[in-house]
Design a protein around this motif. Structure first.
Motif, PDB file in Angstrom:
ATOM      1  N   ARG A  62      -7.625   5.269   2.301  1.00 27.60           N
ATOM      2  CA  ARG A  62      -8.772   4.417   2.636  1.00 27.60           C
ATOM      3  C   ARG A  62      -9.021   4.582   4.127  1.00 27.60           C
ATOM      4  NH1 ARG A  62      -9.686  -1.301   3.873  1.00 27.60           N
ATOM      5  NH2 ARG A  62      -7.443  -1.452   4.118  1.00 27.60           N
ATOM      6  N   ASP A  71      -5.633   4.235   6.054  1.00 28.98           N
ATOM      7  CA  ASP A  71      -4.782   3.200   5.476  1.00 28.98           C
ATOM      8  C   ASP A  71      -4.325   3.738   4.127  1.00 28.98           C
ATOM      9  OD1 ASP A  71      -3.504   0.790   5.273  1.00 28.98           O
ATOM     10  OD2 ASP A  71      -5.278  -0.325   4.642  1.00 28.98           O
ATOM     11  N   CYS A  72      -3.006   3.734   3.868  1.00 25.47           N
ATOM     12  CA  CYS A  72      -2.511   4.342   2.642  1.00 25.47           C
ATOM     13  C   CYS A  72      -1.195   3.707   2.211  1.00 25.47           C
ATOM     14  CB  CYS A  72      -2.308   5.839   2.842  1.00 25.47           C
ATOM     15  SG  CYS A  72      -1.085   6.232   4.095  1.00 25.47           S
ATOM     16  N   ARG A  73      -0.722   4.138   1.051  1.00 29.84           N
ATOM     17  CA  ARG A  73       0.581   3.734   0.546  1.00 29.84           C
ATOM     18  C   ARG A  73       1.361   5.025   0.271  1.00 29.84           C
ATOM     19  NH1 ARG A  73       2.933  -0.611  -1.229  1.00 29.84           N
ATOM     20  NH2 ARG A  73       1.034  -1.829  -1.089  1.00 29.84           N
ATOM     21  N   GLY A  78       6.028   2.679   1.527  1.00 30.38           N
ATOM     22  CA  GLY A  78       5.149   1.522   1.422  1.00 30.38           C
ATOM     23  C   GLY A  78       3.835   1.731   2.148  1.00 30.38           C
ATOM     24  N   ALA A  79       3.166   0.639   2.453  1.00 36.20           N
ATOM     25  CA  ALA A  79       1.857   0.685   3.101  1.00 36.20           C
ATOM     26  C   ALA A  79       2.005   1.117   4.555  1.00 36.20           C
ATOM     27  CB  ALA A  79       1.182  -0.661   3.018  1.00 36.20           C
ATOM     28  N   LYS A  81      -0.394   2.945   8.127  1.00 36.87           N
ATOM     29  CA  LYS A  81      -1.617   3.452   8.739  1.00 36.87           C
ATOM     30  C   LYS A  81      -1.240   4.764   9.420  1.00 36.87           C
ATOM     31  CE  LYS A  81      -3.922  -0.915   9.515  1.00 36.87           C
ATOM     32  NZ  LYS A  81      -5.250  -0.766   8.998  1.00 36.87           N
TER      33      LYS A  81
END
Length: 90
Positions: A62, A71-73, A78-79, A81
């Motif tokens: 994203r 922005d990703c996982r 985990g999450a 940037k």
């Protein structure tokens, strides 16, 4: 605020920047929401002993603009940037 480098940004400025210039990967290819990218450099995670290895595929990104514009996982981590200069489009 970014947990890795303590960079702060405002959501309004990020949206305007993302629309105006477009975000490109390390090779100059334009990125879009939902793309799959590959990490091109080992990335140390600040405050942790974990590392995102070269060749790690990141699915369904994203774009958010700002200094860390992806922005990703990431599986197993985990999450996060990421900066677009450290990824290439698959």
């Amino acid at each position: 605020m970014c947990p890795e480098c303590a960079h702060e940004w405002s959501p309004v400025a990020d949206a305007a920047e993302a629309e105006a210039g477009g975000i490109r990967d390390a090779n100059g290819n334009p990125l879009q929401d939902g793309d799959t990218v590959t990490v091109i450099k080992d990335l140390k995670i600040k405050g942790s002993s974990q590392v995102v290895k070269v060749g790690t595929k990141v699915k369904n990104i994203r774009l958010v603009g700002g200094d860390h514009d992806i922005d990703c996982r990431i599986d197993g981590i985990g999450a996060m940037k990421l900066k677009s200069e450290f990824v290439r489009k698959v």
